[in-house]
Design a protein around this motif. Structure first.
Motif, mmCIF file in Angstrom:
data_model
loop_
_atom_site.group_PDB
_atom_site.id
_atom_site.type_symbol
_atom_site.label_atom_id
_atom_site.label_comp_id
_atom_site.label_asym_id
_atom_site.label_seq_id
_atom_site.Cartn_x
_atom_site.Cartn_y
_atom_site.Cartn_z
ATOM 1 N N ASN A 4 0.823 -1.207 0.000
ATOM 2 C CA ASN A 4 0.000 0.000 0.000
ATOM 3 C C ASN A 4 0.855 1.253 0.000
ATOM 4 O O ASN A 4 0.511 2.249 -0.646
ATOM 5 C CB ASN A 4 -0.925 0.004 1.218
ATOM 6 N N LEU A 5 1.966 1.228 0.715
ATOM 7 C CA LEU A 5 2.854 2.382 0.753
ATOM 8 C C LEU A 5 3.467 2.628 -0.619
ATOM 9 O O LEU A 5 3.547 3.779 -1.077
ATOM 10 C CB LEU A 5 3.954 2.170 1.796
ATOM 11 N N ALA A 6 3.905 1.586 -1.277
ATOM 12 C CA ALA A 6 4.524 1.725 -2.601
ATOM 13 C C ALA A 6 3.560 2.361 -3.599
ATOM 14 O O ALA A 6 3.980 3.078 -4.513
ATOM 15 C CB ALA A 6 4.992 0.362 -3.107
ATOM 16 N N ASP A 7 2.267 2.109 -3.422
ATOM 17 C CA ASP A 7 1.273 2.689 -4.321
ATOM 18 C C ASP A 7 1.079 4.185 -4.077
ATOM 19 O O ASP A 7 0.567 4.889 -4.952
ATOM 20 C CB ASP A 7 -0.081 1.986 -4.143
ATOM 21 N N LYS A 8 1.507 4.672 -2.905
ATOM 22 C CA LYS A 8 1.232 6.060 -2.529
ATOM 23 C C LYS A 8 2.417 6.994 -2.711
ATOM 24 O O LYS A 8 2.244 8.218 -2.652
ATOM 25 C CB LYS A 8 0.783 6.108 -1.059
ATOM 26 N N VAL A 9 3.617 6.448 -2.891
ATOM 27 C CA VAL A 9 4.797 7.311 -2.973
ATOM 28 C C VAL A 9 5.369 7.305 -4.381
ATOM 29 O O VAL A 9 5.250 6.329 -5.123
ATOM 30 C CB VAL A 9 5.887 6.891 -1.960
ATOM 31 N N GLY A 10 5.996 8.414 -4.733
ATOM 32 C CA GLY A 10 6.649 8.509 -6.031
ATOM 33 C C GLY A 10 8.061 7.976 -6.009
ATOM 34 O O GLY A 10 8.644 7.669 -7.057
ATOM 35 N N SER A 44 10.050 13.229 -2.582
ATOM 36 C CA SER A 44 9.322 14.468 -2.364
ATOM 37 C C SER A 44 8.902 14.565 -0.900
ATOM 38 O O SER A 44 8.963 13.578 -0.156
ATOM 39 C CB SER A 44 8.077 14.522 -3.248
ATOM 40 N N VAL A 45 8.436 15.753 -0.522
ATOM 41 C CA VAL A 45 7.894 15.928 0.826
ATOM 42 C C VAL A 45 6.668 15.044 1.007
ATOM 43 O O VAL A 45 6.464 14.456 2.076
ATOM 44 C CB VAL A 45 7.544 17.407 1.073
ATOM 45 N N ALA A 46 5.859 14.918 -0.045
ATOM 46 C CA ALA A 46 4.670 14.060 0.038
ATOM 47 C C ALA A 46 5.048 12.613 0.339
ATOM 48 O O ALA A 46 4.343 11.926 1.090
ATOM 49 C CB ALA A 46 3.882 14.141 -1.274
ATOM 50 N N ASP A 47 6.163 12.151 -0.221
ATOM 51 C CA ASP A 47 6.638 10.788 0.078
ATOM 52 C C ASP A 47 6.985 10.643 1.559
ATOM 53 O O ASP A 47 6.708 9.608 2.176
ATOM 54 C CB ASP A 47 7.872 10.461 -0.762
ATOM 55 N N VAL A 48 7.627 11.666 2.106
ATOM 56 C CA VAL A 48 7.987 11.629 3.525
ATOM 57 C C VAL A 48 6.730 11.553 4.378
ATOM 58 O O VAL A 48 6.651 10.786 5.349
ATOM 59 C CB VAL A 48 8.836 12.856 3.903
ATOM 60 N N VAL A 49 5.724 12.352 4.028
ATOM 61 C CA VAL A 49 4.453 12.334 4.756
ATOM 62 C C VAL A 49 3.847 10.935 4.745
ATOM 63 O O VAL A 49 3.450 10.396 5.786
ATOM 64 C CB VAL A 49 3.471 13.355 4.153
ATOM 65 N N GLU A 50 3.784 10.337 3.571
ATOM 66 C CA GLU A 50 3.183 8.999 3.465
ATOM 67 C C GLU A 50 3.986 7.965 4.248
ATOM 68 O O GLU A 50 3.412 7.076 4.894
ATOM 69 C CB GLU A 50 3.082 8.581 1.997
ATOM 70 N N ALA A 51 5.311 8.067 4.207
ATOM 71 C CA ALA A 51 6.149 7.110 4.928
ATOM 72 C C ALA A 51 5.953 7.220 6.427
ATOM 73 O O ALA A 51 5.855 6.200 7.133
ATOM 74 C CB ALA A 51 7.615 7.325 4.557
ATOM 75 N N VAL A 158 9.338 20.707 8.240
ATOM 76 C CA VAL A 158 9.386 19.461 8.998
ATOM 77 C C VAL A 158 8.107 18.661 8.805
ATOM 78 O O VAL A 158 7.001 19.218 8.835
ATOM 79 C CB VAL A 158 9.564 19.745 10.511
ATOM 80 N N VAL A 159 8.251 17.363 8.609
ATOM 81 C CA VAL A 159 7.123 16.446 8.685
ATOM 82 C C VAL A 159 7.116 15.891 10.098
ATOM 83 O O VAL A 159 8.063 15.213 10.515
ATOM 84 C CB VAL A 159 7.241 15.309 7.656
ATOM 85 N N THR A 160 6.093 16.207 10.874
ATOM 86 C CA THR A 160 6.046 15.801 12.270
ATOM 87 C C THR A 160 5.803 14.301 12.399
ATOM 88 O O THR A 160 5.513 13.609 11.412
ATOM 89 C CB THR A 160 4.929 16.550 13.016
ATOM 90 N N GLY A 161 5.884 13.818 13.614
ATOM 91 C CA GLY A 161 5.649 12.409 13.861
ATOM 92 C C GLY A 161 4.229 11.960 13.603
ATOM 93 O O GLY A 161 3.955 10.755 13.537
ATOM 94 N N THR A 162 3.312 12.926 13.439
ATOM 95 C CA THR A 162 1.939 12.587 13.089
ATOM 96 C C THR A 162 1.682 12.726 11.597
ATOM 97 O O THR A 162 0.552 12.568 11.136
ATOM 98 C CB THR A 162 0.940 13.473 13.866
ATOM 99 N N GLY A 186 14.033 12.785 17.077
ATOM 100 C CA GLY A 186 12.727 12.734 17.718
ATOM 101 C C GLY A 186 11.884 13.964 17.519
ATOM 102 O O GLY A 186 10.907 14.177 18.249
ATOM 103 N N LEU A 187 12.214 14.783 16.515
ATOM 104 C CA LEU A 187 11.520 16.051 16.289
ATOM 105 C C LEU A 187 10.840 16.092 14.924
ATOM 106 O O LEU A 187 10.539 17.166 14.406
ATOM 107 C CB LEU A 187 12.524 17.204 16.410
ATOM 108 N N GLY A 188 10.579 14.930 14.351
ATOM 109 C CA GLY A 188 10.036 14.866 13.011
ATOM 110 C C GLY A 188 11.134 14.662 11.991
ATOM 111 O O GLY A 188 12.294 14.398 12.333
ATOM 112 N N VAL A 189 10.779 14.791 10.728
ATOM 113 C CA VAL A 189 11.723 14.622 9.627
ATOM 114 C C VAL A 189 11.887 15.960 8.930
ATOM 115 O O VAL A 189 10.924 16.507 8.371
ATOM 116 C CB VAL A 189 11.223 13.569 8.613
ATOM 117 N N VAL A 190 13.088 16.502 8.967
ATOM 118 C CA VAL A 190 13.367 17.765 8.282
ATOM 119 C C VAL A 190 13.498 17.484 6.790
ATOM 120 O O VAL A 190 14.298 16.638 6.381
ATOM 121 C CB VAL A 190 14.651 18.416 8.820
#
Length: 447
Positions: A4-10, A44-51, A158-162, A186-190
């Protein structure tokens, strides 16, 4: 698991056993072979969000790396997010700032800034990932004249932990901005950081070497010289036994040498005057000092550019004296597993925090020490035992507070906790819980 993750990320998603999995997960330290459950090469940032959202839902920790220089503990589970494809660099010469993607190495930032007579305040190695290095503070060849690299950060995406995308600067989410300048994990993904650049086109710097019979004399002279050294000058020393291998430059091959590294961002004539007492302290075997373009600051330390196996043990140091010099030399002789040891002189600008404060640990320390073992067969038992012995005999000089970039191995809860003074560590905990309540982005730093 990750269909499912592979289908959502570029970008590309790898699971154990997939072709390309090992290469995608590999870091700079060949002694550590990451083997997470999933690797996501984000595009992309969108990939980070999905991951991140996928990991949170699946109960997985997220580890992040661009070059993998910072990896000091095995990754044997969770999701490894690689950011090498987030490689944009945008310089604004009017504001003297730069926007840097999460996958960028310092080399790209240096080259882009140099076109405008500007430079970032970098670390000693230009091939290290810029974001990961800066999140721990970062002390480089201009540390005493310019301070920690994180002191030049002005904003982060930053993409937060949520899995939310937020901006952090002095006006937006200022608590997160404070934490990202030195809080490390521990502060999200920059996904991007913005930095101030400095006007700098050249320095007087480089290194010179002394041969085995003169190592102790030069080291002791350097220890005395740093007491009262000009605040504009940053120096370090490294004692190393170079192997008799063809890839080692012939003048160093099979020799034990001590290098003195020197950086003065000013007039070369003044630089020569300032370094003269050190040059005169012992016979110089190799002299590589001179005027350097700012694009060549990496030549001062000449850190390895290719992946190697290594066990590093680092500590911040309050002060040095001749007693410390004796202990330092003893850590590199006899049956010691450490082939190299380094001391960096800090203080001056590194002791001055930024307006509003930052989360950098170790500002009160005057020096940093590192010991290096390169024999993998010694990494599990002999090297850790020697590191523990160093901590014991050097205890009168070692700082109570370490730094997240300096700490290296072994990574234990006690050593990680000591990377910040009590007040900063407590505040960091509060910020982490706010932006990553489930600890998703603690990664391999988690106990």
């Amino acid at each position: 698991m990750s269909t499912n993750l592979a289908d959502k990320v570029g970008g590309t998603v790898y699971e154990r056993g997939d072709d390309g999995f090992a290469a995608a997960a590999a870091g700079f330290n060949l002694a550590l072979q990451p083997s997470p459950d999933v690797v996501v090469a984000a595009g992309s940032v969108a990939d980070v969000v999905e991951a991140v959202r996928f990991a949170r839902a699946a109960g997985l920790r997220v580890s992040v790396q661009s070059t993998g220089h910072g990896l000091e503990k095995p990754i044997d589970s969770g999701l490894l997010l690689t950011t090498a494809r987030l490689d944009h660099v945008r310089v604004d010469p009017e504001t003297r700032t730069v926007a840097v993607g999460a996958g960028v190495r310092w080399t790209a930032v240096v080259e882009a800034a140099a076109a405008y007579g500007l430079a970032p305040v970098t670390g000693s190695s230009p091939v290290v990932g810029a974001v990961g290095y800066l999140l721990g503070g970062g002390v480089g060849p201009l540390a005493r004249s310019h301070g920690f690299s994180s002191d030049y950060a002005i904003g982060f995406t930053v993409v937060t932990g949520t899995g939310e995308v937020v901006e952090a600067d002095e006006h937006r989410n200022p608590d997160l901005f404070w934490a990202l300048r030195g809080g490390k994990f521990g502060l999200g993904v920059v996904t991007e950081m913005r930095l101030r650049l400095v006007e700098l086109t050249s320095v007087y710097g480089g290194s010179f070497f002394v041969d085995s019979p003169d190592i102790e004399r030069m080291l002791r002279a350097w220890v005395d010289w740093t007491d009262g050294a000009d605040d504009r000058v940053t120096t370090s020393v490294q004692a190393a036994a170079y192997p008799p291998l063809l890839e080692v430059p012939e003048p160093m091959r099979g020799r034990r040498l001590l290098s003195v590294r020197f950086a003065f961002p000013g007039d070369p004539v003044e630089g020569e005057r300032l370094v003269a007492p050190l040059r005169a302290a012992a016979p110089v075997y190799l002299d590589m000092l001179g005027e350097l373009p700012a694009t060549q600051l990496g030549r001062i330390h000449n850190d390895p550019t290719d992946p190697i196996p290594a066990y590093l043990h680092g500590t911040m140091v309050d002060r040095v004296d001749q007693g410390f010099a004796t202990v330092f030399l003893s850590a590199l002789t006899g049956d010691s597993p450490f082939f190299a040891g380094e001391l960096r002189h800090l203080g001056a600008a590194t002791a001055r925090d930024v307006p509003g404060g930052s989360a950098v640990g170790g500002r009160e320390s005057e020096y940093a020490a590192a010991l290096v073992c390169a024999q993998p067969e010694l990494f599990d038992t002999v090297a850790p035992a020697a590191a523990a012995h160093w901590d014991s005999v050097a205890a009168p000089w070692i700082s109570e507070v370490n730094n997240a970039n300096v700490v290296t191995q072994p990574i234990t809860p006690e050593r990680v906790a000591a990377c910040w003074p009590d007040d900063i560590r407590e505040r960091l905990g509060q910020v982490r819980r706010r932006y990553d309540p489930d600890g998703v982005t603690l990664g391999w730093w988690s106990p």
